[in-house]
Motif scaffolding. Structure first.
Motif, mmCIF file in Angstrom:
data_model
loop_
_atom_site.group_PDB
_atom_site.id
_atom_site.type_symbol
_atom_site.label_atom_id
_atom_site.label_comp_id
_atom_site.label_asym_id
_atom_site.label_seq_id
_atom_site.Cartn_x
_atom_site.Cartn_y
_atom_site.Cartn_z
ATOM 1 N N ASP A 150 0.808 -1.220 0.000
ATOM 2 C CA ASP A 150 0.000 0.000 0.000
ATOM 3 C C ASP A 150 0.844 1.275 0.000
ATOM 4 O O ASP A 150 0.315 2.370 -0.057
ATOM 5 C CB ASP A 150 -0.975 0.004 1.184
ATOM 6 C CG ASP A 150 -0.275 0.036 2.532
ATOM 7 O OD1 ASP A 150 0.948 0.286 2.604
ATOM 8 O OD2 ASP A 150 -0.947 -0.212 3.559
ATOM 9 N N GLU A 151 2.166 1.145 0.034
ATOM 10 C CA GLU A 151 3.034 2.328 0.094
ATOM 11 C C GLU A 151 3.430 2.872 -1.277
ATOM 12 O O GLU A 151 3.900 3.996 -1.375
ATOM 13 C CB GLU A 151 4.292 2.004 0.907
ATOM 14 C CG GLU A 151 3.970 1.735 2.363
ATOM 15 C CD GLU A 151 5.204 1.341 3.158
ATOM 16 O OE1 GLU A 151 6.326 1.539 2.671
ATOM 17 O OE2 GLU A 151 5.021 0.830 4.272
ATOM 18 N N HIS A 156 -4.930 3.822 -5.830
ATOM 19 C CA HIS A 156 -4.845 4.495 -4.532
ATOM 20 C C HIS A 156 -6.013 4.133 -3.620
ATOM 21 O O HIS A 156 -5.852 4.041 -2.399
ATOM 22 C CB HIS A 156 -4.759 6.009 -4.727
ATOM 23 C CG HIS A 156 -3.492 6.423 -5.408
ATOM 24 N ND1 HIS A 156 -2.310 6.582 -4.733
ATOM 25 C CD2 HIS A 156 -3.222 6.661 -6.715
ATOM 26 C CE1 HIS A 156 -1.351 6.921 -5.588
ATOM 27 N NE2 HIS A 156 -1.885 6.973 -6.805
ATOM 28 N N GLU A 157 -7.192 3.921 -4.212
ATOM 29 C CA GLU A 157 -8.366 3.563 -3.417
ATOM 30 C C GLU A 157 -8.159 2.203 -2.732
ATOM 31 O O GLU A 157 -8.384 2.065 -1.528
ATOM 32 C CB GLU A 157 -9.590 3.512 -4.335
ATOM 33 C CG GLU A 157 -10.886 3.180 -3.646
ATOM 34 C CD GLU A 157 -12.030 3.065 -4.643
ATOM 35 O OE1 GLU A 157 -12.786 2.077 -4.548
ATOM 36 O OE2 GLU A 157 -12.146 3.951 -5.519
ATOM 37 N N ALA A 160 -5.590 2.525 0.076
ATOM 38 C CA ALA A 160 -6.112 3.168 1.285
ATOM 39 C C ALA A 160 -6.948 2.168 2.104
ATOM 40 O O ALA A 160 -6.843 2.118 3.326
ATOM 41 C CB ALA A 160 -6.946 4.388 0.922
ATOM 42 N N VAL A 161 -7.750 1.346 1.422
ATOM 43 C CA VAL A 161 -8.568 0.358 2.127
ATOM 44 C C VAL A 161 -7.667 -0.699 2.777
ATOM 45 O O VAL A 161 -7.875 -1.069 3.931
ATOM 46 C CB VAL A 161 -9.610 -0.293 1.182
ATOM 47 C CG1 VAL A 161 -10.372 -1.402 1.901
ATOM 48 C CG2 VAL A 161 -10.584 0.760 0.656
ATOM 49 N N ARG A 163 -4.611 -0.316 3.809
ATOM 50 C CA ARG A 163 -3.908 0.316 4.927
ATOM 51 C C ARG A 163 -4.844 0.563 6.117
ATOM 52 O O ARG A 163 -4.497 0.280 7.261
ATOM 53 C CB ARG A 163 -3.292 1.635 4.440
ATOM 54 C CG ARG A 163 -2.510 2.397 5.488
ATOM 55 C CD ARG A 163 -1.858 3.676 4.945
ATOM 56 N NE ARG A 163 -2.756 4.492 4.129
ATOM 57 C CZ ARG A 163 -2.705 4.583 2.785
ATOM 58 N NH1 ARG A 163 -1.812 3.923 2.101
ATOM 59 N NH2 ARG A 163 -3.564 5.359 2.137
ATOM 60 N N ASP A 164 -6.075 1.058 5.829
ATOM 61 C CA ASP A 164 -6.961 1.502 6.907
ATOM 62 C C ASP A 164 -7.927 0.436 7.415
ATOM 63 O O ASP A 164 -8.385 0.505 8.556
ATOM 64 C CB ASP A 164 -7.785 2.720 6.445
ATOM 65 C CG ASP A 164 -6.882 3.890 6.051
ATOM 66 O OD1 ASP A 164 -5.730 3.955 6.536
ATOM 67 O OD2 ASP A 164 -7.335 4.724 5.240
ATOM 68 N N ASN A 165 -8.256 -0.550 6.560
ATOM 69 C CA ASN A 165 -9.250 -1.537 6.954
ATOM 70 C C ASN A 165 -8.990 -2.865 6.230
ATOM 71 O O ASN A 165 -9.680 -3.196 5.265
ATOM 72 C CB ASN A 165 -10.659 -1.010 6.638
ATOM 73 C CG ASN A 165 -11.751 -1.857 7.245
ATOM 74 O OD1 ASN A 165 -11.518 -3.001 7.648
ATOM 75 N ND2 ASN A 165 -12.960 -1.309 7.292
#
Length: 191
Positions: A150-151, A156-157, A160-161, A163-165
């Protein structure tokens, strides 16, 4: 005088090569096509391939065109387990001085593969070195499915998911692989 003798020598080599082709043609053989350095190196790389057990290779244009081939990866672990993902490879005559062009043929919900099939793998860009080979690229692609990154995303969507969830990311991957929508995008079945 030096230039003239060099040109004369080059012409002699051309005539010699032409005579070889003519005699081969007269003997009923197809003329021998010279291979570029890239073709020679790729031929060596293909003959030394050590594919992971979950990866297969095919040559849609036949074994005479090694510069264009496809692989299929079927991950046996991670988020993408039991999916089937196809990639095309286009190798330039200047290989290994430039990396192969790799595209994902399978529409996939992945942080490092965009919806057009472009692949974000550092060894296909800035970290490419002529000592690397096709086997290295194939192992790198396999790694993207067991360890999505994810880096350095193209999608990008999805990054982000992830990384965050991570639980939601896993659900999105399953939905996409089963053939369904994730957000506004439809993904054909690949599992």
């Amino acid at each position: 005088m030096q230039l003239f003798s060099s040109l004369k020598m080059i012409n002699l080599f051309k005539i010699k090569d032409q005579k070889k082709e003519e005699s081969a043609s007269a003997a009923g053989k197809a003329p021998v096509k010279k291979q570029s350095a890239g073709e020679l190196r790729l031929n060596k790389d293909i003959s030394e391939l050590n594919l992971p057990k979950n990866t297969s290779i095919s040559f849609p244009n036949g074994k005479d065109d090694l510069m264009s081939f496809e692989i299929v990866i079927r991950p046996d672990e991670g988020y993408y387990m039991s999916g089937s993902f196809g990639f095309t490879f286009q190798v330039s005559p200047s290989y290994p001085h430039e990396p192969p062009k790799v595209k994902c043929k399978t529409k996939v919900y992945h942080p490092n593969i965009d919806l057009e099939g472009n692949v974000c793998l550092n060894i296909l860009r800035e970290d490419w070195k002529p000592v690397l080979n096709i086997n290295t690229v194939i192992y790198g692609l396999n790694l993207l499915f067991t360890q999505p990154n994810d880096e350095d995303p193209l999608n990008h969507e999805a990054a982000a998911v992830l990384r965050d969830n991570p639980k939601m990311f896993e659900a999105n991957v399953r939905r996409a692989m089963a053939g369904g929508y994730v957000g506004q995008h439809y993904f054909p079945r690949c599992a």
